[in-house]
Design a protein around this motif. Structure first.
Motif, PDB file in Angstrom:
ATOM      1  N   UNK A 155     -41.034 -48.835  27.586  1.00  0.00           N
ATOM      2  CA  UNK A 155     -41.378 -47.683  28.426  1.00  0.00           C
ATOM      3  C   UNK A 155     -41.662 -48.150  29.837  1.00  0.00           C
ATOM      4  N   UNK A 156     -41.561 -47.209  30.788  1.00  0.00           N
ATOM      5  CA  UNK A 156     -41.873 -47.473  32.187  1.00  0.00           C
ATOM      6  C   UNK A 156     -42.296 -46.161  32.829  1.00  0.00           C
ATOM      7  N   UNK A 157     -43.118 -46.264  33.896  1.00  0.00           N
ATOM      8  CA  UNK A 157     -43.654 -45.074  34.542  1.00  0.00           C
ATOM      9  C   UNK A 157     -43.358 -45.095  36.032  1.00  0.00           C
ATOM     10  N   UNK A 158     -43.317 -43.878  36.637  1.00  0.00           N
ATOM     11  CA  UNK A 158     -43.165 -43.724  38.083  1.00  0.00           C
ATOM     12  C   UNK A 158     -43.828 -42.414  38.490  1.00  0.00           C
ATOM     13  N   UNK A 159     -44.264 -42.358  39.748  1.00  0.00           N
ATOM     14  CA  UNK A 159     -44.970 -41.177  40.247  1.00  0.00           C
ATOM     15  C   UNK A 159     -44.085 -40.424  41.237  1.00  0.00           C
ATOM     16  N   UNK A 160     -44.099 -39.101  41.115  1.00  0.00           N
ATOM     17  CA  UNK A 160     -43.404 -38.223  42.052  1.00  0.00           C
ATOM     18  C   UNK A 160     -44.435 -37.523  42.917  1.00  0.00           C
ATOM     19  N   UNK A 161     -44.269 -37.685  44.248  1.00  0.00           N
ATOM     20  CA  UNK A 161     -45.146 -37.031  45.217  1.00  0.00           C
ATOM     21  C   UNK A 161     -44.306 -36.059  46.036  1.00  0.00           C
ATOM     22  N   UNK A 162     -44.751 -34.798  46.111  1.00  0.00           N
ATOM     23  CA  UNK A 162     -44.027 -33.748  46.839  1.00  0.00           C
ATOM     24  C   UNK A 162     -44.780 -33.454  48.123  1.00  0.00           C
ATOM     25  N   UNK A 163     -44.046 -33.512  49.259  1.00  0.00           N
ATOM     26  CA  UNK A 163     -44.641 -33.213  50.547  1.00  0.00           C
ATOM     27  C   UNK A 163     -44.525 -31.730  50.826  1.00  0.00           C
ATOM     28  N   UNK A 193     -43.898 -36.127  31.183  1.00  0.00           N
ATOM     29  CA  UNK A 193     -44.534 -35.842  32.469  1.00  0.00           C
ATOM     30  C   UNK A 193     -46.031 -35.711  32.221  1.00  0.00           C
ATOM     31  N   UNK A 194     -46.781 -36.616  32.860  1.00  0.00           N
ATOM     32  CA  UNK A 194     -48.233 -36.653  32.649  1.00  0.00           C
ATOM     33  C   UNK A 194     -48.557 -36.757  31.165  1.00  0.00           C
ATOM     34  N   UNK A 195     -47.800 -37.608  30.472  1.00  0.00           N
ATOM     35  CA  UNK A 195     -47.974 -37.909  29.043  1.00  0.00           C
ATOM     36  C   UNK A 195     -47.679 -36.722  28.139  1.00  0.00           C
ATOM     37  N   UNK A 196     -46.982 -35.673  28.649  1.00  0.00           N
ATOM     38  CA  UNK A 196     -46.569 -34.538  27.833  1.00  0.00           C
ATOM     39  C   UNK A 196     -45.052 -34.486  27.795  1.00  0.00           C
ATOM     40  N   UNK A 197     -44.447 -34.084  26.667  1.00  0.00           N
ATOM     41  CA  UNK A 197     -42.981 -34.052  26.563  1.00  0.00           C
ATOM     42  C   UNK A 197     -42.385 -33.084  27.588  1.00  0.00           C
ATOM     43  N   UNK A 198     -41.212 -33.505  28.146  1.00  0.00           N
ATOM     44  CA  UNK A 198     -40.491 -32.674  29.105  1.00  0.00           C
ATOM     45  C   UNK A 198     -39.464 -31.817  28.387  1.00  0.00           C
ATOM     46  N   UNK A 199     -39.222 -30.573  28.921  1.00  0.00           N
ATOM     47  CA  UNK A 199     -38.168 -29.697  28.417  1.00  0.00           C
ATOM     48  C   UNK A 199     -37.303 -29.289  29.583  1.00  0.00           C
ATOM     49  N   UNK A 210     -44.502 -28.138  44.195  1.00  0.00           N
ATOM     50  CA  UNK A 210     -45.782 -28.810  43.951  1.00  0.00           C
ATOM     51  C   UNK A 210     -46.061 -29.017  42.468  1.00  0.00           C
ATOM     52  N   UNK A 211     -45.535 -28.110  41.617  1.00  0.00           N
ATOM     53  CA  UNK A 211     -45.795 -28.256  40.175  1.00  0.00           C
ATOM     54  C   UNK A 211     -45.051 -29.439  39.563  1.00  0.00           C
ATOM     55  N   UNK A 212     -44.095 -30.006  40.314  1.00  0.00           N
ATOM     56  CA  UNK A 212     -43.332 -31.133  39.777  1.00  0.00           C
ATOM     57  C   UNK A 212     -44.027 -32.473  40.025  1.00  0.00           C
ATOM     58  N   UNK A 213     -45.083 -32.464  40.812  1.00  0.00           N
ATOM     59  CA  UNK A 213     -45.775 -33.720  41.060  1.00  0.00           C
ATOM     60  C   UNK A 213     -46.400 -34.253  39.756  1.00  0.00           C
ATOM     61  N   UNK A 214     -46.456 -35.571  39.638  1.00  0.00           N
ATOM     62  CA  UNK A 214     -47.065 -36.172  38.463  1.00  0.00           C
ATOM     63  C   UNK A 214     -46.467 -37.525  38.158  1.00  0.00           C
ATOM     64  N   UNK A 215     -46.837 -38.052  37.003  1.00  0.00           N
ATOM     65  CA  UNK A 215     -46.357 -39.351  36.534  1.00  0.00           C
ATOM     66  C   UNK A 215     -45.310 -39.107  35.454  1.00  0.00           C
ATOM     67  N   UNK A 216     -44.115 -39.650  35.656  1.00  0.00           N
ATOM     68  CA  UNK A 216     -43.003 -39.494  34.723  1.00  0.00           C
ATOM     69  C   UNK A 216     -42.826 -40.804  33.974  1.00  0.00           C
ATOM     70  N   UNK A 217     -42.684 -40.673  32.671  1.00  0.00           N
ATOM     71  CA  UNK A 217     -42.558 -41.845  31.804  1.00  0.00           C
ATOM     72  C   UNK A 217     -41.232 -41.801  31.088  1.00  0.00           C
ATOM     73  N   UNK A 218     -40.528 -42.936  31.156  1.00  0.00           N
ATOM     74  CA  UNK A 218     -39.274 -43.097  30.417  1.00  0.00           C
ATOM     75  C   UNK A 218     -39.550 -43.955  29.197  1.00  0.00           C
TER      76      UNK A 218
END
Length: 1388
Positions: A637-645, A575-581, A619-627
């Motif tokens: 690898x591939x990327x996608x963006x999550x936008x929270x309304x 998430x945003x180029x940082x490892x997810x936990x 709102x803290x979950x917004x960002x770019x997720x990379x698989x």
């Protein structure tokens, strides 16, 4: 002889091909194989040591068994064991000489040489000349003061002590500050301080020369010089001149200006010898007043700009890395305004020996052949001598398998036990080279240098290398097999390298299997097996998509994967180029601390192999997720963006397509000689799929900073193998492209340098041509940077005379041109050029044919025969010989001119013309065309080659026969009454023979009815005819031709259109002849009494006329021509339509300005015969047409400033007649160079002058209006007043000056009384008109010689009279001054 030479060359080639065994660096192999010694480390030839340190003389060698060492000193055995100060390092030949127990270092100076020996031979080091550094003191001496006159030159000698190495010289004063140097004062190469001319300020007592010694780090100082300057004035007075430049200072102080003279070197010429690779230092220091400037030249060429440096204020010329091309004569020119002198330095080039081919170690198997080659060059040519194990080869025991052939030792069928170390010595008077090369005879059966079995796994469609390092003697033959069967693998997609590596260009599934490499020689064989496994690539087949989720809902990213199941797969999410936990990290704010603690125990992110789910998003979950999916072999690898309304009721934001984001994380893997794998992570596609990736490269050797396209790949790839060129330091970047456009470039990758290789291309556009008659310049296009494949690119140029048996001559150069001198004139040569770098030669170019320079032809055509007719002539001649052409025969050229006409009294143009004939026939001939009949011509011929024309042939006469005449000069038609038509004409401009008469043909035309053709013939002396009309309303068409004995000439055709109103109609038409090549439409307004004459000009053939009746109020069109002499009423319009071929518009010229352009063009239409259309097109392809009726230039207004246009001009009546398009650009409305006119000095001065002029005019006007005031007068009233416009001594003013000023502005007058009578009682204004007298008094009335009375205060009194003109004035009161000027006068 030739066959024997060929056999020797083939034998040497075979021997060279046999030298291919190299001992591997494997320590185990190195320990097992027996080898002769090889010197690996040694001290330099010229070895200078510091006397304060111990002396260390290095000598190290390798070999098996380890070598033992001995030394010679001054060519005698040096017994190390007997000298207690000298020790030799263990397992090394390095000597250490210590002086703790006493002794001086200079006792060990001399020439040393090291010998490394084992049972297989002896290797030698260079001869090491050991010298101890010296820094002697300056001799004590008393230096007399140097006394010079101001303006003279001076030299302060340094003469430093001879140190070893030579010291560095510099000049300082007693304050330890360096002496300021400039064009006038500078230090020479010998250390002396030169003054080109001495000034008073140079008088000092502390000029000190200093020498700094390198090894001892000490500075020796010479006793200071005292410089006394003798001046013509006190030195204290020089301060007044400090603000002057040198030239002004010399003039102010009375220093004599002198022409330059040389201080160093002296005289007009000198010479210098320089060795190859050294620095060339040339110096010219001159004296003179003013200080001379120095300019350098090289005779016969330019100074090498890339190597030359100018130092010491242009007094020193430095050329680094001297080569043979730098030899020659160099001139320095010293000049000032008094004159100039020149000194020429002849630079002689010499070269100590340098290697062309240094001998290499040779490893042979028994019964094999080989050779050692030792080639060196130098100037003079070095002598090659061979030694074996340190002894001259001549004194060695004879060896039947060895033969010395100059610089080559040839070995045949070598045997065990003949191993040795050979030394090659190349020496001349400037130095020597020494090289060791051993010949080692080995018999080793093949062995593998890697494990016997190996497993290699690769990704499908990738380039693969299977390694098989091996060794053996004789050199084994290596073959590859697949699955233990089949033939040797080589060719197709397989390639076997000399080091045993098998390359598979593109690995496929069917390439899986066991590969066996087999190395075989006469002593045995060795094998190695490699199992190749080809795996499926790891790819993301369904990438995660951008999501817009309402707060509190769940988000799911899919990442479907395709991979090889035999490989271990790892899926990582960022998430945003940082490892997810799966657990939340620390809280970001205290306000949501409890929510974060809760999430630590209840994880909201769940991931499996193909998806990631985020529950209850915020709102803290917004960002770019990379698989990221990866195996041990590849990744994707591939990327996608999550936008929270934030607002649950808000609608989903529609996707907006945009250019993709740039790729990231560029990585280089799988390096090889000609390729590398580039992998990157694609950026966000911004709702538009990526269609293509463009890979660009930049290299820092040839075009640093310039990015170029390398190749492109489909958008579903992010790991590719890039094909590369040798010897390029690459850096890559990637650009993503979708349907919207291209992304920004990615960040550059790390650099990757490919190894070098010989050039793979040869120079293009090779050409050989002479610039002079005795040379040939061979030129070619240089090999571009990325095709050079290695450093030190140079060109081998080969040439020889064509169709000769001479050997090829060659030369190596770094330039793109080579000039061959002293050639014969225009000789054919065979030429080829080859590119070479440090890795070897490239392919030779195809042989092209060039020629040496041409000279002017020596001979002219002979035996010229002429067969003329009326308008042309056939010319025949005998060709010149090939040798006399002295070049490439371009053409035969005939110069001819019309000398006269056969008709007496007809003047002709003698303009010289020529016609060219290109022919190589043995019986050449050509035809001169467009001759004028019945004329006398003269002609001569020349031969033309690439150099120019040869000598002229003899002049021949040419007479054309009689032809048909040209058209009559004019035909005028006049209707003198309603029943007759009067015609008159003149003879043709070119009769083309003797005129025999004229033929007039005419017919009536009434609508579609055409009358019968009538013909009238006239004698040549008749030039008029009166036609009686059968019908008053008939329309006539006339056709008039002149005749000679040959026949009728070209006709003059006229159509006359009659008016329906016979009483007002009298038509006269002049028509243009029908044979001229223009198209025009002319409208002629015809007067009933005055004929209109149109002289024939370049106009077309067909004539058609119509008549239009117009009233007196009819508006005449712009093309109407009205004869200026007519006074009779206009009665008819005759239109003459002439249509023909050949009209054109050309030479369109545009002079653009800011918002308009002036356009002009050239055409061959008759005047007022057509309208022109200017068509211009702007950058938006908007077409605008403007019709103009007047001649050029035309102002085209309404343009846009700074815009680009295309323009053409065509005829409105004949649209096919058009010029070519011409492009232009208007200037910008505002430019940097634009200045405000109000700030310009000339404008301010002009305005001031105008204001002053206006003020003077106003003053004059006021003076004229002021009459009769109180004027101061002279005390001596009985005396006549002086005609001077200034105050008397008593302060009074001569008022008669005002009278003269008034009269100057009016008509001229004379002082006699009778001449003044017209002015009585009147006043003349500024414009010259006469005004009646008014209440003001006029100074004119107080004219010259009057007896007017004055009061004592200077005012007018009583009455005054004027002789004869006026007896009494009206009133005697003085009026006050009414202008500022009079007010001033009244105060005087």
């Amino acid at each position: 002889m030739m066959s024997q030479t060929c056999r020797v060359a083939i034998f040497l080639l075979l021997c060279w091909e046999a030298v291919s065994i190299e001992v591997p660096l494997d320590p185990k192999i190195q320990q097992e194989l027996k080898q002769p010694p090889t010197i690996t480390k040694q001290s330099p030839k010229d070895y200078i040591v510091d006397p304060r340190d111990n002396i260390i003389i290095e000598c190290e060698a390798k070999g098996n068994p380890l070598p033992s060492y001995t030394w010679t000193r001054n060519r005698k055995f040096f017994n190390v064991a007997k000298d207690p100060r000298v020790t030799m390092r263990r397992n090394s030949g390095t000597l250490e000489i210590g002086f703790r127990s006493g002794g001086r270092p200079d006792e060990y100076e001399g020439e040393y040489q090291c010998f490394a020996k084992n049972e297989f031979g002896t290797a030698l080091s260079n001869k090491i000349l050991l010298r101890v550094s010296k820094s002697p003191l300056w001799p004590k001496e008393y230096l007399e003061p140097v006394v010079v006159n101001e303006g003279s030159h001076a030299i302060l000698p340094c003469n430093p002590p001879p140190g070893l190495p030579p010291p560095h010289i510099f000049w300082m004063n007693s304050a330890m500050l360096p002496i300021t140097q400039d064009r006038r004062v500078s230090m020479g190469l010998n250390g002396d301080l030169y003054f080109s001319n001495v000034l008073a300020k140079d008088a000092e007592t502390d000029y000190s020369c200093n020498a700094r010694f390198h090894f001892t780090h000490t500075i020796q100082q010479k006793n200071p010089f005292t410089l006394k300057v003798l001046t013509k004035e006190s030195r204290n007075d020089t301060s007044v001149h400090f603000s002057l430049n040198l030239t002004e200072l010399h003039s102010a102080r009375g220093i004599t200006e002198t022409t330059p003279t040389f201080l160093s070197p002296t005289g007009t010429s000198s010479s210098k010898t320089v060795l190859r690779g050294d620095e060339l230092l040339l110096e010219c220091i001159a004296a003179g007043v003013p200080t001379p400037s120095i300019t350098w030249y090289k005779k016969g060429g330019d100074l090498p700009s890339k190597k030359v440096k100018f130092e010491n204020f242009n007094k020193t010329l430095r050329i680094v890395g001297v080569s043979e091309a730098d030899a020659g004569d160099y001139s320095c020119l010293a000049s000032n305004k008094m004159g100039s002198i020149r000194h020429t330095i002849s630079v002689r080039y010499k070269a100590s020996p340098y290697w062309l081919s240094e001998p290499k170690n040779l490893i042979l198997a028994p019964e094999e052949d080989g050779n050692l080659i030792c080639r060196a060059n130098g100037l003079p040519k070095p002598e090659i001598t061979w030694l074996i194990n340190g002894d001259p080869i001549e004194s060695a025991p004879p060896n039947p398998s060895r033969r010395v052939a100059g610089d080559t030792i040839i070995f045949r069928s070598v045997q065990i036990g003949s191993s040795a170390v050979y030394q090659c010595n190349a020496s001349n008077e400037h130095g020597y080279l020494l090289a060791n090369a051993f010949v080692n005879i080995l018999d080793v059966q093949p062995r593998m240098l890697a494990p016997q079995s190996e497993v290699i796994r690769v990704i499908e469609n990738n380039r693969t290398h299977l390694d098989c390092p091996f060794f053996g003697s004789p050199l084994p033959m290596l073959r590859w097999f697949k699955n233990g069967q089949g033939s040797n693998l080589d060719g197709g997609q397989y390639r076997t390298y000399d080091n045993g590596t098998l390359e598979i260009k593109r690995a496929r599934k069917e390439d899986q299997g066991t590969y066996t490499c087999v190395a075989t020689n006469i002593l045995g064989k060795a094998e190695k097996q490699v199992r190749l496994e080809v795996k499926d690539p790891t790819r993301i087949v369904r990438a995660p998509e951008n999501l817009v989720i309402k707060r509190g809902e769940n988000a799911r990213f899919d990442c479907r994967i395709s991979y090889d199941p035999s490989l271990r797969l790892i899926v990582t999410w960022l998430k945003d180029d940082n490892p997810l936990s799966g657990w939340r990290t620390l809280v970001q704010t205290i306000s949501n601390w409890f929510k974060e603690v809760e999430s630590m125990f209840y994880p909201r992110m769940k991931k499996d192999e193909e998806s990631l789910t985020v529950t209850n998003v915020n709102e803290q979950d917004e960002g770019v997720y990379t698989c990221i999916v990866s195996t041990e072999l590849d990744s994707d690898s591939a990327k996608a963006r999550l936008t929270v309304q934030d607002d649950p009721t808000s609608r989903i934001v529609p996707e907006i397509k945009d250019r993709p984001e740039p790729p990231t994380d560029l990585e280089l893997t799988d390096p090889s000689e000609r390729s590398v794998r580039l992998t990157w992570v694609p950026g966000d596609d911004n709702h538009s799929p990526i269609k293509e990736f463009l890979v660009q490269y930049e290299e820092d050797l040839w075009e640093r900073g310039k990015w170029k396209n390398l190749t492109s790949y489909p958008g579903n790839l992010n790991s590719v193998i890039l094909p590369l060129s040798p010897y390029v330091n690459y850096q890559f970047r990637v650009i993503a492209i979708n349907e919207i456009g291209a992304s920004r470039p990615s960040r550059p990758s790390e650099r990757y340098r490919t190894s070098g290789a010989p050039p793979e291309v040869y120079p293009q556009k090779i050409r050989g041509a002479g610039s002079r008659k005795n040379n040939m310049e061979i030129t070619w296009e240089p090999v571009v940077g990325t095709d050079q494949n290695g450093p030190n690119l140079r060109y081998m140029v080969w040439w020889r005379r064509r169709d000769s048996r001479e050997q090829w001559k060659n030369l190596t150069t770094r330039y793109e041109k080579h000039v061959i001198w002293d050639t014969d004139t225009y000789v054919a040569y065979e030429i080829k050029v080859q590119a070479i770098n440090d890795f070897g030669p490239g392919p030779e170019s195809p042989i092209i044919i060039g020629h040496s320079g041409e000279d002017y032809p020596r001979s002219a055509p002979t035996n010229i025969r002429i067969r003329p007719d009326s308008t042309r002539a056939i010319i025949m001649w005998s060709p010149v010989s090939y040798e006399s052409v002295q070049g490439e025969l371009k053409e035969y050229r005939v110069y001819y001119w019309r000398e006269s006409s056969k008709l007496k009294g007809l003047s002709v143009s003698r303009e010289k013309k020529y016609q060219s004939f290109s022919t190589t026939s043995s019986k050449p001939q050509g035809t001169l065309k467009d001759l004028i009949p019945y004329s006398n011509y003269k002609l001569y011929m020349v031969v033309v080659n690439g150099k120019g024309e040869g000598p002229s042939s003899t002049t021949h006469d040419l007479q054309t026969s009689e032809g048909v005449p040209g058209p009559p000069r004019y035909l005028r038609v006049q209707e003198r009454n309603m029943d007759t038509i009067y015609l008159d004409w003149d003879q043709p401009l070119e009769p083309n023979g003797i005129l025999t008469g004229y033929t007039l043909k005419y017919r009536t035309v009434n609508g579609t009815k055409v009358g019968r053709m009538q013909t009238e013939n006239f004698q040549s002396n008749i030039t008029s005819y009166t036609l009686r009309k059968a019908d008053r309303n008939a329309r006539y068409k006339f056709d008039l031709s002149a005749r000679t004995q040959i026949g009728l000439g070209e006709a003059y055709i006229v159509d006359v259109t009659q008016s329906t109103n016979e009483e007002e109609m009298n038509a006269t038409a002049s028509v243009i002849p029908s044979f001229f090549p223009l198209i025009t439409t002319a409208t002629v307004l015809v007067d009933s009494a005055t004929p209109v004459e149109m002289t024939p000009s370049a106009v077309p053939t067909t004539v058609e006329t119509t008549t239009t009746v117009i009233s007196p109020t009819t508006v005449i069109p712009p093309t109407t021509v009205i004869p200026p002499t007519t006074k009779s009423p206009l009665s008819a319009v005759t239109q003459v339509h002439v249509f023909a071929r050949g009209s054109k518009i050309w030479n369109v010229t545009v002079s653009p300005n800011t918002n308009y352009a002036n356009i002009s063009w050239t055409h061959n239409f008759p005047p007022d015969s057509t309208e022109f259309v200017i068509e211009y097109i702007d950058s938006n392809e908007t077409v605008t047409n403007v019709t103009v009726k007047h001649e050029t230039p035309v102002k085209l207004a309404g343009l846009i400033a700074g815009a680009k246009y295309r323009v053409r001009v065509y005829s409105r009546e004949f649209t096919s007649v058009s010029s070519k398009y011409v492009s232009f650009e208007t200037s910008s409305a505002y430019t940097k160079d634009q200045v405000d006119i109000a700030t310009q000095g000339w404008f301010i001065g002009l305005m001031c002058a105008i204001a002053l002029l206006v003020l003077i005019l106003l003053i004059v006007c006021f003076i004229k209006r002021s009459r009769g005031g109180k004027y101061p007068v002279r005390e001596k009233k009985d005396l006549p007043l002086d005609a001077v416009d200034q105050k008397d001594q008593d302060g009074s003013f001569d008022y008669r000056s005002l009278e003269r000023l008034d009269r100057a502005t009016t008509l001229p007058y004379r002082k006699r009384d009778e001449d003044n009578k017209p002015l009585q009682g009147s006043q003349t204004s500024l414009d010259g008109t006469i005004k009646q007298p008014d209440s003001e008094d006029s100074l004119v009335d107080y004219g010259e010689g009057g007896d007017g009375q004055f009061n004592e205060d200077g005012s007018f009194i009583g009455q005054y009279t004027v002789k004869k003109d006026k007896e009494e004035t009206e009133g005697n009161e003085s009026s006050e001054a009414t202008s500022p000027v009079n007010a001033i006068y009244s105060l005087a």
